[in-house]
Motif scaffolding. Structure first.
Motif, PDB file in Angstrom:
ATOM      1  N   ALA A  12     -29.740  97.717   0.259  1.00 45.36           N
ATOM      2  CA  ALA A  12     -29.923  99.113   0.668  1.00 45.36           C
ATOM      3  C   ALA A  12     -30.904  99.228   1.819  1.00 45.36           C
ATOM      4  O   ALA A  12     -30.747 100.090   2.687  1.00 45.36           O
ATOM      5  CB  ALA A  12     -30.400  99.947  -0.511  1.00 45.36           C
ATOM      6  N   GLN A  15     -28.772  98.252   4.857  1.00 44.61           N
ATOM      7  CA  GLN A  15     -27.728  99.233   5.168  1.00 44.61           C
ATOM      8  C   GLN A  15     -27.676 100.226   4.010  1.00 44.61           C
ATOM      9  O   GLN A  15     -27.353  99.860   2.883  1.00 44.61           O
ATOM     10  CB  GLN A  15     -26.378  98.548   5.355  1.00 44.61           C
ATOM     11  CG  GLN A  15     -25.315  99.487   5.839  1.00 44.61           C
ATOM     12  CD  GLN A  15     -24.037  98.738   6.200  1.00 44.61           C
ATOM     13  OE1 GLN A  15     -24.027  97.541   6.425  1.00 44.61           O
ATOM     14  NE2 GLN A  15     -22.940  99.452   6.236  1.00 44.61           N
ATOM     15  N   ARG A  16     -27.992 101.451   4.301  1.00 42.36           N
ATOM     16  CA  ARG A  16     -28.171 102.471   3.266  1.00 42.36           C
ATOM     17  C   ARG A  16     -26.996 102.584   2.288  1.00 42.36           C
ATOM     18  O   ARG A  16     -27.181 102.714   1.083  1.00 42.36           O
ATOM     19  CB  ARG A  16     -28.441 103.815   3.916  1.00 42.36           C
ATOM     20  CG  ARG A  16     -28.748 104.870   2.927  1.00 42.36           C
ATOM     21  CD  ARG A  16     -29.080 106.157   3.567  1.00 42.36           C
ATOM     22  NE  ARG A  16     -29.266 107.131   2.510  1.00 42.36           N
ATOM     23  CZ  ARG A  16     -29.642 108.344   2.700  1.00 42.36           C
ATOM     24  NH1 ARG A  16     -29.894 108.761   3.913  1.00 42.36           N
ATOM     25  NH2 ARG A  16     -29.778 109.169   1.696  1.00 42.36           N
TER      26      ARG A  16
END
Length: 95
Positions: A12, A15-16
């Motif tokens: 996360a 990359q969210r």
């Protein structure tokens, strides 16, 4: 056999959308067959990990992330869960 145990919070942070990887329904199968492209990414990571020279941590993380993105794009429910706007629960654990 290549087994990956990856912390969802690490993904996360990179990359969210991958925060969803902590959900038990994120991957449709616990085992997959690597494509030739995934195998190439895995080989690069393995070579770096077993090299006799110094490999910066950032490079190892980059290689690992590239491999995981390839796996995630082909074998996860990321697109489906994202479309549904499914939230991330902090109490999901890999069995």
């Amino acid at each position: 056999i290549l087994a990956l145990y990856i912390e969802p919070s690490w993904l996360a942070a990179l990359q969210r959308g991958l925060a969803l990887s902590g959900r038990p329904d994120f991957f449709s199968s616990p085992c997959i067959e690597l494509t030739s492209r995934m195998r190439d990414h895995a080989d690069l990571l393995i070579d770096a990990m077993f090299s006799f020279g110094f490999v910066p941590q950032g490079r190892l993380e980059e290689l690992l992330f590239d491999l995981l993105i390839g796996i995630t794009e082909k074998h996860s429910e990321l697109r489906h869960l994202s479309r549904l706007r499914v939230g991330v629960a902090s109490d999901f654990y890999d069995a």
